[in-house]
Each structure stands twice: as structure tokens, then as C-alpha cells.
Design a protein around this motif. Structure first.
Motif, PDB file in Angstrom:
ATOM      1  N   VAL A   1      -0.821 -11.704  -8.719  1.00 23.28           N
ATOM      2  CA  VAL A   1      -2.096 -12.424  -8.776  1.00 23.28           C
ATOM      3  C   VAL A   1      -3.118 -11.653  -7.956  1.00 23.28           C
ATOM      4  O   VAL A   1      -2.862 -11.295  -6.800  1.00 23.28           O
ATOM      5  CB  VAL A   1      -1.946 -13.864  -8.245  1.00 23.28           C
ATOM      6  CG1 VAL A   1      -3.308 -14.565  -8.233  1.00 23.28           C
ATOM      7  CG2 VAL A   1      -0.953 -14.643  -9.092  1.00 23.28           C
ATOM      8  N   LEU A   2      -4.283 -11.378  -8.560  1.00 21.08           N
ATOM      9  CA  LEU A   2      -5.394 -10.718  -7.874  1.00 21.08           C
ATOM     10  C   LEU A   2      -6.500 -11.737  -7.664  1.00 21.08           C
ATOM     11  O   LEU A   2      -6.829 -12.499  -8.581  1.00 21.08           O
ATOM     12  CB  LEU A   2      -5.974  -9.582  -8.727  1.00 21.08           C
ATOM     13  CG  LEU A   2      -5.308  -8.219  -8.759  1.00 21.08           C
ATOM     14  CD1 LEU A   2      -3.871  -8.315  -9.232  1.00 21.08           C
ATOM     15  CD2 LEU A   2      -6.099  -7.295  -9.686  1.00 21.08           C
TER      16      LEU A   2
ATOM     17  N   VAL B   1     -14.273  -8.382  -1.936  1.00 22.57           N
ATOM     18  CA  VAL B   1     -12.951  -7.971  -1.462  1.00 22.57           C
ATOM     19  C   VAL B   1     -11.914  -8.412  -2.484  1.00 22.57           C
ATOM     20  O   VAL B   1     -12.143  -9.336  -3.268  1.00 22.57           O
ATOM     21  CB  VAL B   1     -12.623  -8.586  -0.087  1.00 22.57           C
ATOM     22  CG1 VAL B   1     -13.533  -8.039   0.983  1.00 22.57           C
ATOM     23  CG2 VAL B   1     -12.708 -10.110  -0.144  1.00 22.57           C
ATOM     24  N   THR B   2     -10.777  -7.728  -2.468  1.00 22.88           N
ATOM     25  CA  THR B   2      -9.721  -8.032  -3.432  1.00 22.88           C
ATOM     26  C   THR B   2      -8.410  -8.243  -2.691  1.00 22.88           C
ATOM     27  O   THR B   2      -8.021  -7.409  -1.856  1.00 22.88           O
ATOM     28  CB  THR B   2      -9.549  -6.887  -4.445  1.00 22.88           C
ATOM     29  OG1 THR B   2     -10.827  -6.549  -4.989  1.00 22.88           O
ATOM     30  CG2 THR B   2      -8.607  -7.299  -5.566  1.00 22.88           C
TER      31      THR B   2
ATOM     32  N   VAL C   1      -4.617  -1.552  -8.326  1.00 21.56           N
ATOM     33  CA  VAL C   1      -5.707  -2.524  -8.208  1.00 21.56           C
ATOM     34  C   VAL C   1      -6.929  -1.884  -7.564  1.00 21.56           C
ATOM     35  O   VAL C   1      -8.067  -2.185  -7.941  1.00 21.56           O
ATOM     36  CB  VAL C   1      -5.243  -3.759  -7.418  1.00 21.56           C
ATOM     37  CG1 VAL C   1      -6.404  -4.718  -7.170  1.00 21.56           C
ATOM     38  CG2 VAL C   1      -4.111  -4.471  -8.159  1.00 21.56           C
ATOM     39  N   ARG C   2      -6.710  -0.976  -6.633  1.00 25.36           N
ATOM     40  CA  ARG C   2      -7.838  -0.296  -5.976  1.00 25.36           C
ATOM     41  C   ARG C   2      -8.659   0.487  -7.006  1.00 25.36           C
ATOM     42  O   ARG C   2      -9.889   0.497  -6.972  1.00 25.36           O
ATOM     43  CB  ARG C   2      -7.316   0.627  -4.877  1.00 25.36           C
ATOM     44  CG  ARG C   2      -8.426   1.253  -4.028  1.00 25.36           C
ATOM     45  CD  ARG C   2      -7.862   1.997  -2.830  1.00 25.36           C
ATOM     46  NE  ARG C   2      -7.294   1.068  -1.852  1.00 25.36           N
ATOM     47  CZ  ARG C   2      -6.006   0.905  -1.632  1.00 25.36           C
ATOM     48  NH1 ARG C   2      -5.118   1.603  -2.322  1.00 25.36           N
ATOM     49  NH2 ARG C   2      -5.581   0.030  -0.742  1.00 25.36           N
TER      50      ARG C   2
ATOM     51  N   ALA D   1     -12.679  -4.291   0.923  1.00 19.02           N
ATOM     52  CA  ALA D   1     -11.248  -4.098   1.146  1.00 19.02           C
ATOM     53  C   ALA D   1     -10.419  -4.506  -0.070  1.00 19.02           C
ATOM     54  O   ALA D   1     -10.743  -5.451  -0.787  1.00 19.02           O
ATOM     55  CB  ALA D   1     -10.803  -4.899   2.361  1.00 19.02           C
ATOM     56  N   VAL D   2      -9.341  -3.764  -0.294  1.00 15.99           N
ATOM     57  CA  VAL D   2      -8.315  -4.135  -1.272  1.00 15.99           C
ATOM     58  C   VAL D   2      -7.015  -4.250  -0.481  1.00 15.99           C
ATOM     59  O   VAL D   2      -6.516  -3.255   0.056  1.00 15.99           O
ATOM     60  CB  VAL D   2      -8.177  -3.088  -2.392  1.00 15.99           C
ATOM     61  CG1 VAL D   2      -7.040  -3.455  -3.331  1.00 15.99           C
ATOM     62  CG2 VAL D   2      -9.485  -2.951  -3.167  1.00 15.99           C
ATOM     63  N   THR D   3      -6.469  -5.453  -0.384  1.00 12.86           N
ATOM     64  CA  THR D   3      -5.367  -5.714   0.542  1.00 12.86           C
ATOM     65  C   THR D   3      -4.216  -6.412  -0.163  1.00 12.86           C
ATOM     66  O   THR D   3      -4.412  -7.434  -0.824  1.00 12.86           O
ATOM     67  CB  THR D   3      -5.843  -6.593   1.718  1.00 12.86           C
ATOM     68  OG1 THR D   3      -7.040  -6.047   2.269  1.00 12.86           O
ATOM     69  CG2 THR D   3      -4.768  -6.694   2.784  1.00 12.86           C
TER      70      THR D   3
END
Length: 552
Positions: free
Chosen positions: A325-326, A409-410, A390-391, A444-446
Motif C-alpha cells: 500500500v502506497l 511525501v510517500t 516507488v521512488r 520523502a519516500v519512506t
């Protein structure tokens, strides 16, 4: 790619005929071009006779001025080159003069200025009737105007008829190709291509005005300007509806776009706006239905796993596979601005386009400033591989990929194989987004698994208690506005990261070994014997992490 740009006036059926066409009219037999031959392609929309000395306040653009030369007597002894320049600056198409009655000839300086500017200066026969010139020129202009209006009306009926009959934007583009251009594209205000017709390259990015991602650069490509690129002419037009721009209509063809085309382009943009508005209305209804279902599924209110998977399949989503899930969370926008109110939908649409390119069966829905994606992932992919994938998707949505140029942000959940775990995964993704923003900023992608101890720290609801723990554990090192304490915190963090290895820490910080030893002694005076007390060392490490979480 070579580019030549020329202005195109606003859509108007008043284009007229060229000066060279005026010269071919029967009434103009015997007329000669005295100067400015380069400007014979200027358009004449009307003809006027002026016999007053100060005529500039009454002249109009695209006007052919007829004169016996009487006004020039007022300029006797003055600079007639400046008079020619004034007429050209006021947008006149040219001037036709009867010589010998009031003026025998024009000075060489005036003729040179006309040649330099490409401003036609005509000499007409002495017995020419000005009323005959006006009649014949305006007859041609009015007939052409009627033809232009009839053509525009035909285009409008054709293209609007396509929309009313249920046609989509692609069919509108096909109609535009029939009437106006070789290639036609419609984009959003983010530059994403919504529809196209005619010979479109496999890579839209190869077209002039498109960036390497295939997005039309709306912010720099000016509407209403005709440009030539290596022999191919392009015209960009606004597609507007209500009080906002809906997108851009972009046309390509081999020959140049004329002012007559402009009125027809206006009708084409009207049809495109109608198709986009209809498409948006349908998408809004469908999007709300999809979003409501997905929200229920994410909150565990949509029924059992089989029912959720089955219904998702009817919507084109494959949930019978490993999923991550994003959650992409954007900043809030003012709700009272009609243009900004479209940003959430554009944000969702950008994610849907990017996600469907990566995974055509991905589920995408927008919840106000949040977009949720259920992305199919190989069960064996580790979190870093999922995060990198995803990034790359987020980079496409950011900036060049569209998304309304939104900052977001993701967060990414752990991979799940059972839809019963969907609510937990959604919670993980939201938590990863929130903590990621605090730790790494607004882009940010975390991944949830990358949160480590921050996962636990973020659950502490009593922020005052957490602040007290930081202050008590770090003492003076908790200060925010001290450069010395900031420097010592950096040293302490590096030392802990290198497991108290003085030599490797000194190399990492580019310190002399003895200088680092001195700093360690100073740190122990401030914090206690953390190099020998593992419990104290753990508390300090935890306080540093908590401080980072609070300060970002």
C-alpha cells in the motif's frame, strides 16, 4: 531544433487580404510599388482615406491608407521617414499615394525607411477613384470573412456533434485533424497528454515543447503563438471552461497557421472544453464510487477478502496477489480558489497514470489531499527494492511528471498476501509518510520497515514527556540554538554509529585522533560515562533519535 516564432492575433474573423492581392484587383491597374516590397504579404482588413495633417489618432491596424498627399504638406521640411515609421508603428498595412497633385515625390530617406521596415508605399494612378478601391477591397474582405465564419461554424457543429453523440476527446482530436491540422493533441494543465490524433510519434517527447517524460511544458510554451520547427509549424491554444484553464490544444502541420485559422481554432477549443468537462463529470462520479469502495476496503468495512477481491476485479484492479500500500500525502490547498480546487484531482490523475504504466492492474483512489495506491509487488522483493521502485514513480509525479507541481511525501507498507491485512498495511503506509516527512522533509519516500525505532517513538502521544526525556538525557546537548552543541551532537552521533571505534570515527569526521579523544572526554563530562555504561549509551542513542524525530 531550430525554432522561428511569430505572433498570431486572437481568434478573429477579420483577417482580410494581403497587399499583393489588393494590387491584383482590377481597380488597382497601373499601381506601382515605390518602396517596402518586402511587406506585400501584410494583411489589409479595411481601407480608409485620410486627408488631415494629424491623421495618426484616427488610423487603425491592418488599414490601407489612401491619400492624395495633402497631409504631407504639413510635413514639408520635416522628416517624412519619421512619418513612415509612425504609420508602421500604428500597425497600418501600407499607404497608397497619388503623386503630382500635392506632392511630386517622396524623399529617398522616407523610401529607405519603408524598405527597411517592409512597409509598402504604393503609387496609384492620378485618375483612380478611392471609392472604387474601398468597394472592391471590402467586398473581398467581407466575402472572406463570411467564408471564415461559415468554416468555423461548420467545424463547431461537427466537433460539438461528436461530443453530443457520445464521442470522447480522441474523436474531437480526429475532427480537428480533418479540418485544421496534421497532428492534434490535447493536454492537461500539467502537460499530460489526454488525447491525440494524426501521425503522433511513438515517443511524444520527440515533439517540440515536450520534455523527456512526454509532458508538454505548459509553463513555458506560450499559447497563441505560431512557431516553426525545422519546417513543421505548431500552434498552441488555450482550452478554457468556466473560470479556469482546462488544458492546451496543440496542432502541427506543414504549412503556416494563418489568422483565418485562428477563429476555427477557437471553435475547436470550445469542443475540446466540452469533451473535457463531460469527461471530468463522468470521472468524478466513477472516481467517487471507486474511492468509497477502496476506503471501505482499507478500513476493513467492505466485507470479506473474497468479496473485496471480486468487486475490485470488476473495477479493473487485481488484488489477488502480493500487494504494497502506497500513501502519497500532499500539502493542503486553499478551498476558496477555483483553480487550486482542481489540484487534488490532478494529483490523483497523475498518480493513476504513473501507477498504471508501472502496474496496469494497480488500484488508485484519491481522498482529498491523499492518494492511495495498491501496487502489485513480487513477494520476494525486499523493502529497499520496493522503495526504489516507488521512488521512481514519485519522481515522475513530482515536477516534470505533472501532479499539479505538488509537494508530497510517500509512505509504503510492508508487503501483504492476505486482504484481511489491508487495514494494517494502510495504517503502516500512512505512518511511514508522516514519520518520513518529519525525518526527511516534504519529498520523502519512506518504507515502513525503514522506520526502525522511529516507529515506536512516533507512537508516544505525550510529546511533553518525550521532550523531557530528551532534555534529561542529553542535557546541554539538547539545545537548539548552540553551534557548539550541534558540533558535539555530530561527533557523538558519528561515534555511536561507529560503535565507539575512535580510529574509524576520527577518519569519518576528518579529525586528529587526539582531537577526538578530547571531544569524547568533554562529552562524558556532559553526559556521563556512556563509553563504559551500555544502559546510558542506549538512552543517549534513543534520545538522539527522538530529537531527530521532533526536529526533522
Amino acid at each position: 531544433m531550430d525554432r522561428q516564432v511569430s505572433p498570431v492575433l486572437p481568434a478573429s474573423p477579420t483577417s482580410g487580404i494581403t497587399v499583393s492581392e489588393v494590387l491584383r484587383l482590377p481597380v488597382m491597374r497601373g499601381t506601382t510599388v515605390l518602396a517596402g516590397e518586402r511587406g506585400l504579404d501584410r494583411l489589409v482588413a479595411t481601407v480608409n482615406v485620410m486627408e488631415v495633417p494629424d491623421l495618426l489618432p484616427w488610423v487603425r491596424p491592418r488599414e490601407l491608407l489612401l491619400t492624395t498627399g495633402y497631409p504631407l504638406r504639413a510635413h514639408e521640411g520635416k522628416d517624412l521617414a519619421a512619418w513612415i515609421a509612425d504609420l508602421d508603428d500604428h500597425g497600418l498595412s501600407g499607404v497608397a499615394i497619388k503623386l503630382a497633385r500635392y506632392v511630386d515625390e517622396l524623399p529617398e530617406a522616407a523610401l529607405r525607411e519603408a524598405d527597411r521596415r517592409g512597409f509598402p508605399v504604393l503609387v496609384v494612378p492620378f485618375d483612380l477613384g478611392f471609392d472604387d478601391v474601398i468597394t472592391q477591397v471590402l467586398t473581398v474582405v467581407i466575402n472572406r470573412r463570411a467564408d471564415t465564419l461559415a468554416r468555423a461554424e461548420q467545424v463547431l457543429q461537427d466537433l460539438v456533434g461528436v461530443v453530443i453523440a457520445g464521442g470522447d476527446l480522441d474523436q474531437v482530436c480526429q475532427g480537428v485533424v480533418r479540418h485544421l491540422a496534421r497532428t492534434s493533441l490535447v493536454t492537461t494543465m500539467d502537460g499530460r497528454v489526454l488525447a491525440a490524433a494524426g501521425p503522433v510519434p511513438e515517443r511524444v517527447a520527440n515533439l517540440p515543447g515536450f520534455d523527456p517524460t512526454g509532458r508538454f511544458v505548459v509553463e513555458t510554451e506560450v499559447p497563441g503563438v505560431s512557431a516553426e520547427f525545422d519546417g513543421v509549424h505548431r500552434l498552441v491554444a488555450r482550452v478554457t471552461g468556466a473560470r479556469a484553464d482546462l488544458g492546451r490544444l496543440i496542432l502541427f502541420r506543414e504549412d503556416a497557421f494563418t489568422d483565418d485559422d485562428n477563429h476555427v481554432v477557437g471553435q475547436a477549443t470550445t469542443a475540446a472544453a466540452l469533451a473535457i468537462t463531460k469527461q471530468q463529470a463522468v470521472a468524478a462520479v466513477e472516481g467517487k464510487y471507486r474511492a468509497d469502495f477502496l476506503r471501505d476496503a482499507l478500513l476493513g468495512r467492505a466485507g470479506d477478502a473474497e468479496r473485496v477481491a471480486s468487486h475490485a476485479g470488476e473495477l479493473g484492479w487485481d488484488l489477488r496477489r502480493p500487494l504494497a500500500v502506497l500513501v502519497a500525502e500532499a500539502e493542503e490547498v486553499p478551498s476558496d480558489d477555483p483553480v487550486l480546487r482542481t489540484l487534488p484531482e490532478r494529483f490523483r490523475a497523475a498518480w493513476e497514470r504513473v501507477a498504471s504504466t508501472d502496474d496496469e492492474a494497480a488500484a488508485v483512489a484519491g481522498f482529498n489531499q491523499e492518494v492511495v495506491v495498491l501496487l502489485g509487488v513480487p513477494a520476494h522483493d525486499d523493502p529497499s527494492a520496493v522503495a526504489e521502485r516507488v521512488r521512481q514513480m514519485a519522481e515522475q509525479v513530482h515536477g516534470r511528471g505533472g501532479g499539479g507541481r505538488r509537494v508530497f511525501v510517500t509512505g509504503i507498507s510492508r508487503t501483504i498476501t492476505d486482504l484481511a491485512d489491508l487495514p494494517r498495511a494502510y495504517s503502516e503506509a500512512r505512518k511511514a509518510a508522516q514519520v518520513g516527512r518529519r525525518l526527511h522533509g516534504d519529498r520523502a519516500v519512506t518504507h515502513f520497515d525503514a522506520l526502525g525505532v522511529f516507529r515506536l517513538l512516533s507512537q508516544v502521544e505525550d510529546r511533553a514527556e518525550l521532550a523531557s526525556f530528551i532534555s534529561e538525557t542529553l542535557g546541554p546537548l539538547a539545545a537548539e540554538d548552540s553551534e557548539e552543541m550541534e558540533d558535539l551532537r555530530t561527533t557523538l552521533t558519528a561515534l555511536l554509529d561507529h560503535n565507539l571505534n575512535v580510529a574509524s570515527t576520527a577518519r569519518a569526521l576528518h579529525f586528529h585522533y587526539n582531537s577526538l579523544r578530547y571531544r569524547i572526554s568533554k562529552l562524558e563530562r556532559l553526559l556521563g560515562p556512556f563509553t563504559t555504561d551500555p544502559r546510558l549509551r542506549f538512552a543517549i542513542m534513543l534520545a538522539l533519535q527522538a530529537r531527530q524525530l521532533d526536529h526533522g
